[in-house]
Motif scaffolding. Structure first.
Motif, mmCIF file in Angstrom:
data_model
loop_
_atom_site.group_PDB
_atom_site.id
_atom_site.type_symbol
_atom_site.label_atom_id
_atom_site.label_comp_id
_atom_site.label_asym_id
_atom_site.label_seq_id
_atom_site.Cartn_x
_atom_site.Cartn_y
_atom_site.Cartn_z
ATOM 1 N N GLY A 197 52.710 22.796 38.095
ATOM 2 C CA GLY A 197 51.325 22.949 38.519
ATOM 3 C C GLY A 197 51.139 22.877 40.015
ATOM 4 N N VAL A 198 52.249 22.763 40.771
ATOM 5 C CA VAL A 198 52.183 22.748 42.236
ATOM 6 C C VAL A 198 53.136 23.802 42.778
ATOM 7 N N GLU A 199 52.617 24.667 43.642
ATOM 8 C CA GLU A 199 53.445 25.704 44.268
ATOM 9 C C GLU A 199 53.330 25.586 45.785
ATOM 10 N N LEU A 200 54.462 25.447 46.468
ATOM 11 C CA LEU A 200 54.480 25.370 47.932
ATOM 12 C C LEU A 200 54.321 26.774 48.508
ATOM 13 N N MET A 201 53.341 26.945 49.411
ATOM 14 C CA MET A 201 53.033 28.272 49.932
ATOM 15 C C MET A 201 53.734 28.585 51.248
ATOM 16 N N ASN A 202 54.233 27.603 51.953
ATOM 17 C CA ASN A 202 54.778 27.803 53.299
ATOM 18 C C ASN A 202 56.263 28.096 53.277
ATOM 19 N N ASP A 203 56.678 29.054 54.106
ATOM 20 C CA ASP A 203 58.101 29.223 54.365
ATOM 21 C C ASP A 203 58.509 28.525 55.656
ATOM 22 N N SER A 204 57.504 28.054 56.433
ATOM 23 C CA SER A 204 57.769 27.276 57.639
ATOM 24 C C SER A 204 56.577 26.362 57.877
ATOM 25 N N PHE A 205 56.839 25.183 58.438
ATOM 26 C CA PHE A 205 55.756 24.257 58.759
ATOM 27 C C PHE A 205 56.301 23.149 59.657
ATOM 28 N N PHE A 206 55.384 22.394 60.254
ATOM 29 C CA PHE A 206 55.772 21.238 61.068
ATOM 30 C C PHE A 206 55.532 19.970 60.268
ATOM 31 N N ASN A 207 54.304 19.466 60.235
ATOM 32 C CA ASN A 207 54.023 18.282 59.425
ATOM 33 C C ASN A 207 52.853 18.512 58.464
ATOM 34 N N GLU A 208 52.527 19.780 58.246
ATOM 35 C CA GLU A 208 51.387 20.121 57.394
ATOM 36 C C GLU A 208 51.695 21.419 56.665
ATOM 37 N N PHE A 209 51.314 21.477 55.396
ATOM 38 C CA PHE A 209 51.621 22.666 54.613
ATOM 39 C C PHE A 209 50.557 22.853 53.535
ATOM 40 N N THR A 210 50.544 24.046 52.946
ATOM 41 C CA THR A 210 49.574 24.391 51.913
ATOM 42 C C THR A 210 50.264 24.449 50.558
ATOM 43 N N VAL A 211 49.595 23.894 49.542
ATOM 44 C CA VAL A 211 50.093 24.000 48.177
ATOM 45 C C VAL A 211 49.022 24.648 47.308
ATOM 46 N N LYS A 212 49.456 25.376 46.290
ATOM 47 C CA LYS A 212 48.556 25.941 45.295
ATOM 48 C C LYS A 212 48.672 25.102 44.025
ATOM 49 N N LEU A 213 47.530 24.639 43.529
ATOM 50 C CA LEU A 213 47.495 23.778 42.358
ATOM 51 C C LEU A 213 47.070 24.572 41.129
ATOM 52 N N SER A 214 47.382 24.062 39.978
ATOM 53 C CA SER A 214 46.975 24.719 38.729
ATOM 54 C C SER A 214 45.534 24.405 38.363
ATOM 55 N N GLN A 215 44.887 23.517 39.132
ATOM 56 C CA GLN A 215 43.488 23.170 38.925
ATOM 57 C C GLN A 215 42.751 23.272 40.259
ATOM 58 N N PRO A 216 41.418 23.362 40.243
ATOM 59 C CA PRO A 216 40.664 23.422 41.502
ATOM 60 C C PRO A 216 40.977 22.232 42.404
ATOM 61 N N ALA A 217 41.254 22.520 43.654
ATOM 62 C CA ALA A 217 41.704 21.480 44.579
ATOM 63 C C ALA A 217 40.651 20.393 44.787
ATOM 64 N N GLU A 218 39.382 20.759 44.844
ATOM 65 C CA GLU A 218 38.352 19.747 45.073
ATOM 66 C C GLU A 218 38.309 18.756 43.927
ATOM 67 N N GLY B 235 44.574 15.140 50.322
ATOM 68 C CA GLY B 235 44.667 16.334 51.147
ATOM 69 C C GLY B 235 43.301 16.959 51.319
ATOM 70 N N VAL B 236 43.258 18.137 51.930
ATOM 71 C CA VAL B 236 41.996 18.824 52.219
ATOM 72 C C VAL B 236 41.949 20.141 51.443
ATOM 73 N N PRO B 237 41.007 20.283 50.506
ATOM 74 C CA PRO B 237 40.850 21.576 49.836
ATOM 75 C C PRO B 237 40.483 22.651 50.852
ATOM 76 N N LEU B 238 41.102 23.811 50.747
ATOM 77 C CA LEU B 238 40.817 24.869 51.721
ATOM 78 C C LEU B 238 39.370 25.334 51.656
ATOM 79 N N THR B 239 38.721 25.157 50.512
ATOM 80 C CA THR B 239 37.327 25.576 50.405
ATOM 81 C C THR B 239 36.390 24.686 51.223
ATOM 82 N N ARG B 240 36.851 23.537 51.654
ATOM 83 C CA ARG B 240 36.030 22.731 52.567
ATOM 84 C C ARG B 240 36.045 23.324 53.971
ATOM 85 N N LEU B 241 37.104 24.021 54.312
ATOM 86 C CA LEU B 241 37.184 24.696 55.601
ATOM 87 C C LEU B 241 36.614 26.110 55.507
#
Length: 451
Positions: A374-395, A409-415
């Motif tokens: 239920g968690v998929e890592l979206m980044n092929d590169s990062f420093f200390n922050e990365f995006t994940v895709k969840l199987s449920q709404p992030a909020e 973490g921070v749901p992207l829909t808040r940004l």
């Protein structure tokens, strides 16, 4: 009366001096329907101890990063600030000092601003830096205005990975000057593609604004974008919201940036509910007279002693309005001092070690999260922050984590509230403050929530 020192006689004397009979006469031009007809419905006054007790009870309802495992980022990062920083900035000669207008009177303030500028120039790989800006977002907006002045063009390309808040602030500033902003949609589902930015550069482009690491944590190769921009006579504005990343990543100035803006909060400044923070702004010597804010310079007095002056101060108060390059009224002096002290305590090697530790912790957590169903890592590169895709709404997931005492973490829909297609995406930040126990708690909680 601690806060209302005027006596009844004082008030009467002032009313007599201006020819009014009562205080109400001062509001005679205000429509009656706009005036309060009765006191505001607030509790009666209580003593200081009672107020403190009430506020403490309200504050206790917050889930603070200082007491809970926190993986929040998105432009504001929790780092360990040594006690020495707080001790030094609270010394009377620093805490009460005002931004200098008569430089010869404020040598100590000017000296640390000079050191701050030197640190920022070294970090960013640029030739000159100013004595700070309000924050990273306003610094970025000022960079776009500066590029438009320098190139005499009115179009700016803002890469899709630019922080949403930085874009909004830039949009507000650019609107009144009729600067066209071209901003392609953000897409965290694919690796960053420099071609998507390069294709938008034309002969009327004043600048290209690129953030790295970007809003989704991806590291962007600035070099091909810089080459394409310069071929069209456009400037390159490099942005970072996490200044610690420059302890590990190549300095933007070495990659072709003409202007570098950043948020310096990570060094010396606590999260503080979003401010005050400190904006960093650096550029080339060629563009220094177009730079907003002010520059502190080193000189010698008549006795040959080293001293400091305001070398450039390009705002309306100091020079003719038509020559001004900014309406920035001051700098973030105390926050700049905190940045300077923390950077000095770390030194070059210490900052590099701190950056490597941040990256290593992030890699550790990214691997653990990617192993969860239920968690998929979206980044092929990062420093200390990365995006994940969840199987449920992030909020919903973030709220469930908060109930377990974890700031997940921070749901992207808040940004990006209009991007319903990103409702399952969450931004996760990891710093040196996150322990193995913190990471284990997040992993176990996500496994339960997503199962």
């Amino acid at each position: 009366m601690r806060y209302l020192p005027h006596t009844e006689q004082d008030r009467k004397d002032m009313l007599d001096a201006i020819g009014a009979k009562t205080v109400e006469d001062l509001y005679c031009d205000v429509p009656q329907k706009a005036l309060l007809q009765a006191p505001v419905d607030l509790p009666l006054a209580v003593g200081e101890m009672e107020v403190e007790r009430t506020f403490s009870a309200m504050a206790a309802k917050n889930l603070s990063p200082s007491i809970a495992p926190s993986f929040l980022g998105a432009g504001a990062y929790r780092h360990h600030v040594p006690a020495t920083v707080d001790y030094m900035v609270q010394r009377g000669e620093f805490l009460t000092a005002y931004t200098p207008y008569q430089p010869e009177v404020s040598q100590g303030t000017l000296q640390y601003l000079f050191e701050f500028q030197t640190q920022v120039a070294l970090l960013t790989g640029m030739e000159v830096a100013n004595a700070s800006m309000y924050d990273g977002a306003t610094a970025t907006a000022e960079a776009v205005l500066m590029a438009a002045r320098a190139t005499r063009r009115n179009r700016a390309v803002l890469a899709g990975g630019l922080h949403a808040h930085y874009f909004d602030v830039t949009k507000t500033s650019a609107h009144s000057l009729n600067i066209e902003l071209v901003h392609p949609d953000s897409d965290p589902t694919r690796p960053a593609d420099p071609a998507s930015v390069i294709d938008l550069i034309d002969d009327n482009t004043a600048c290209v604004v690129v953030q790295s690491p970007d809003m989704f944590g991806r590291i962007i190769d600035l070099r091909p974008i810089a080459e394409a921009a310069h071929a069209k006579g456009a400037l390159v504005v490099a942005v970072t919201t996490e200044i610690v990343s420059l302890g590990l990543l190549e300095a933007p100035g070495n990659l072709g940036a003409d202007i570098v803006t950043a948020e310096g909060q990570s060094l010396g400044i606590a999260l503080s509910y979003g401010g005050p923070y400190v904006g960093l702004f650096a550029t080339t010597s060629k563009l220094v007279r177009q730079m907003p804010g002010r520059v502190t310079g080193q000189t010698q007095d008549v006795e040959g002693q080293r001293g400091w002056v305001l070398t450039l101060s390009t705002r309306e108060q100091h020079i003719r309005r038509e020559k001004a390059t900014s309406n920035i009224c001051t700098n973030a002096g105390l926050c700049a001092l905190a940045f300077t002290i923390h950077a000095s305590l770390l030194g070059e090697e210490g900052l590099s070690r701190l950056a490597r530790l941040n990256h290593a912790n992030a890699c550790t957590l990214a691997d653990k999260l990617a192993a969860i169903d239920g968690v998929e890592l979206m980044n092929d590169s990062f420093f200390n922050e990365f995006t994940v895709k969840l199987s449920q709404p992030a909020e919903e997931v973030v709220e469930a984590l908060a109930k377990r005492g974890i700031l997940g973490g921070v749901p992207l829909t808040r940004l990006l509230p209009d991007r319903n297609d990103l409702k399952n995406y969450m931004l996760v930040a990891v710093t040196e403050t996150n322990t193995d126990a913190d990471m284990t708690a997040l992993v176990q909680a996500l496994e339960e929530i997503l199962s």
